[in-house]
Scaffold this active site. Structure first.
Site, PDB file in Angstrom:
ATOM      1  N   ASP A  97      43.107 100.650  -4.731  1.00  0.00           N
ATOM      2  CA  ASP A  97      42.720  99.245  -4.776  1.00  0.00           C
ATOM      3  C   ASP A  97      42.312  98.873  -6.200  1.00  0.00           C
ATOM      4  O   ASP A  97      41.298  99.361  -6.713  1.00  0.00           O
ATOM      5  CB  ASP A  97      41.555  99.021  -3.805  1.00  0.00           C
ATOM      6  CG  ASP A  97      41.019  97.602  -3.824  1.00  0.00           C
ATOM      7  OD1 ASP A  97      41.599  96.737  -4.507  1.00  0.00           O
ATOM      8  OD2 ASP A  97      40.007  97.351  -3.138  1.00  0.00           O
ATOM      9  N   ASP A 120      50.812  89.088  -4.218  1.00  0.00           N
ATOM     10  CA  ASP A 120      51.015  88.614  -2.851  1.00  0.00           C
ATOM     11  C   ASP A 120      50.293  87.280  -2.675  1.00  0.00           C
ATOM     12  O   ASP A 120      49.083  87.183  -2.895  1.00  0.00           O
ATOM     13  CB  ASP A 120      50.441  89.643  -1.871  1.00  0.00           C
ATOM     14  CG  ASP A 120      50.841  89.380  -0.423  1.00  0.00           C
ATOM     15  OD1 ASP A 120      51.015  88.201  -0.065  1.00  0.00           O
ATOM     16  OD2 ASP A 120      50.963  90.356   0.343  1.00  0.00           O
ATOM     17  N   ASP A 156      55.823  83.161  -8.596  1.00  0.00           N
ATOM     18  CA  ASP A 156      56.890  82.247  -8.176  1.00  0.00           C
ATOM     19  C   ASP A 156      56.368  81.236  -7.159  1.00  0.00           C
ATOM     20  O   ASP A 156      57.156  80.482  -6.589  1.00  0.00           O
ATOM     21  CB  ASP A 156      58.071  83.027  -7.588  1.00  0.00           C
ATOM     22  CG  ASP A 156      57.672  83.904  -6.407  1.00  0.00           C
ATOM     23  OD1 ASP A 156      56.475  84.229  -6.280  1.00  0.00           O
ATOM     24  OD2 ASP A 156      58.556  84.282  -5.617  1.00  0.00           O
ATOM     25  N   THR A 199      59.875  92.166 -14.051  1.00  0.00           N
ATOM     26  CA  THR A 199      59.683  92.859 -12.780  1.00  0.00           C
ATOM     27  C   THR A 199      60.885  92.593 -11.885  1.00  0.00           C
ATOM     28  O   THR A 199      61.696  91.699 -12.150  1.00  0.00           O
ATOM     29  CB  THR A 199      58.420  92.367 -12.040  1.00  0.00           C
ATOM     30  OG1 THR A 199      58.672  91.070 -11.498  1.00  0.00           O
ATOM     31  CG2 THR A 199      57.203  92.307 -12.971  1.00  0.00           C
ATOM     32  N   PHE A 201      60.637  91.321  -8.967  1.00  0.00           N
ATOM     33  CA  PHE A 201      60.410  90.006  -8.387  1.00  0.00           C
ATOM     34  C   PHE A 201      60.932  88.903  -9.308  1.00  0.00           C
ATOM     35  O   PHE A 201      61.505  87.918  -8.853  1.00  0.00           O
ATOM     36  CB  PHE A 201      58.924  89.782  -8.100  1.00  0.00           C
ATOM     37  CG  PHE A 201      58.517  90.154  -6.705  1.00  0.00           C
ATOM     38  CD1 PHE A 201      58.754  89.291  -5.654  1.00  0.00           C
ATOM     39  CD2 PHE A 201      57.905  91.359  -6.445  1.00  0.00           C
ATOM     40  CE1 PHE A 201      58.377  89.622  -4.354  1.00  0.00           C
ATOM     41  CE2 PHE A 201      57.531  91.713  -5.155  1.00  0.00           C
ATOM     42  CZ  PHE A 201      57.767  90.834  -4.110  1.00  0.00           C
ATOM     43  N   GLU A 202      60.710  89.047 -10.608  1.00  0.00           N
ATOM     44  CA  GLU A 202      61.241  88.041 -11.536  1.00  0.00           C
ATOM     45  C   GLU A 202      62.766  88.009 -11.467  1.00  0.00           C
ATOM     46  O   GLU A 202      63.368  86.933 -11.461  1.00  0.00           O
ATOM     47  CB  GLU A 202      60.798  88.333 -12.972  1.00  0.00           C
ATOM     48  CG  GLU A 202      61.210  87.200 -13.918  1.00  0.00           C
ATOM     49  CD  GLU A 202      61.317  87.600 -15.371  1.00  0.00           C
ATOM     50  OE1 GLU A 202      61.564  86.700 -16.193  1.00  0.00           O
ATOM     51  OE2 GLU A 202      61.191  88.792 -15.697  1.00  0.00           O
TER      52      GLU A 202
END
Length: 222
Positions: A97, A120, A156, A199, A201-202
């Site tokens: 974490d 997230d 995003d 990344t 995600f990008e």
């Protein structure tokens, strides 16, 4: 946009020194240099996913050390395996974490940068308290960055971007708990090949023709 599966990592691969747990992290933090081959300025990525940023950053910035923190063990193991295969001596990843690491271990003015890419969004209103970019974590970012250090935040999700900037503004107005200037604009980088992105995600977001919201915040005193 959900996460995609990662390839399995060979069970016999020795990731000692590359894949860490919370208990493997140095306490006191002054011994953090022991995680790397050489003592260098340290940057931390929160939520490393498959580790593309770590692979790129450790190669492009050999003068800095990088600690990635990823709560999902399978993703952390995948990222650690790639760092090992690439021979990166200036990068490690911890499966734990990140908020706890900042809260309990990282001392004041010890980091060159904090990177938070595509966290997230926890879409449901009742779950938004679980978002990484909350007041407590942002206060820890302001505390742990050295003067002139940088918080990099990309997402995003426009609502997440706007609400985070509102939290930062409110914290700065209320007290000196968050000594950060910004948001400073970040230009969208050109991509020269299929994996030339910060990344995964990008990469997915831009290939889908969707916007990425980017900003930087700089610690006062630099």
């Amino acid at each position: 946009m959900g996460r995609r599966a990662v390839r399995n990592v060979h069970e016999g691969l020795d990731l000692t020194g590359k894949l860490l747990s919370f208990d493997d992290l140095p306490n006191p933090w002054e011994n953090a240099a022991s995680l790397f081959d050489v003592d260098r300025p340290l940057e931390i990525e929160v939520g490393s996913g498959k580790g593309l940023f770590l692979r790129r950053a450790t190669a492009a910035n050999p003068e800095h050390n990088f600690l990635g923190i990823e709560v999902a063990f399978k993703y952390a193991r995948f990222a650690a395996a790639n760092l090992l295969r690439d021979g990166r001596t200036n990068g490690v990843i911890a499966a734990c974490d990140a908020l706890r690491v900042f809260r309990e271990l990282v001392p004041d003015a010890s980091l060159e940068a904090v990177h938070v890419y595509f966290p997230d969004p926890w879409w449901k209103a009742r779950h938004r308290k679980r978002r990484v970019l909350n007041e407590a974590f942002l206060a820890d970012v302001g505390r742990t960055l050295r003067p002139g250090g940088v918080l990099h935040f990309w997402t995003d999700v426009e609502e997440y971007y706007v609400s985070t900037l509102e939290i930062i503004d409110a914290m700065r107005a209320a007290s000196p708990r968050l000594p950060l200037t910004g948001p400073h604009p970040v230009e969208e980088p050109e991509s020269e090949h299929d994996l030339d992105f910060h990344t995964h995600f990008e990469r997915r977001t831009r290939k889908n023709g969707e916007p990425v919201y980017r900003s930087e915040f700089v610690k006062l005193g630099g």
